[in-house]
Scaffold this motif. Structure first.
Motif, short mmCIF file in Angstrom:
data_model
loop_
_atom_site.label_atom_id
_atom_site.label_comp_id
_atom_site.label_asym_id
_atom_site.label_seq_id
_atom_site.Cartn_x
_atom_site.Cartn_y
_atom_site.Cartn_z
N ASN A 36 19.03 22.73 26.19
CA ASN A 36 20.39 22.68 26.74
C ASN A 36 21.29 21.78 25.92
N PHE A 40 24.71 23.45 24.57
CA PHE A 40 26.02 22.94 24.93
C PHE A 40 26.62 22.04 23.86
N LEU A 53 24.48 15.95 31.93
CA LEU A 53 23.99 17.32 31.87
C LEU A 53 22.90 17.59 32.92
N VAL A 57 23.23 20.28 36.01
CA VAL A 57 22.26 21.37 36.13
C VAL A 57 21.59 21.34 37.51
#
Length: 67
Positions: A36, A40, A53, A57
């Motif tokens: 991720n 991102f 993050l 999530v």
């Protein structure tokens, strides 16, 4: 014979299996978090977004189940 969670989690084998399960789940989640970061475009030294993050999530999925 019905066993409850307190009986299972206080038995040495139950403790061992729960520990293995937790280790497996953490081991499988860690690479996904790293992917991720790449997906991102989060820089290696960007501490703020690295902390936020996982929070994002884990915060968003319950809202997709209710709608």
């Amino acid at each position: 014979m019905k066993m409850n969670w307190a009986t299972i989690l206080t038995h040495p084998l139950g403790i061992f299996i729960a520990g293995l399960l937790a280790t497996f789940l953490w081991g499988s989640a860690f690479p996904v978090v790293k992917m991720n970061y790449v997906m991102f475009s989060i820089a290696k030294d960007d501490f703020f977004y690295k902390l936020n993050l996982p929070g994002i999530v884990l915060f968003l999925p319950p809202y997709f189940y209710c709608c």
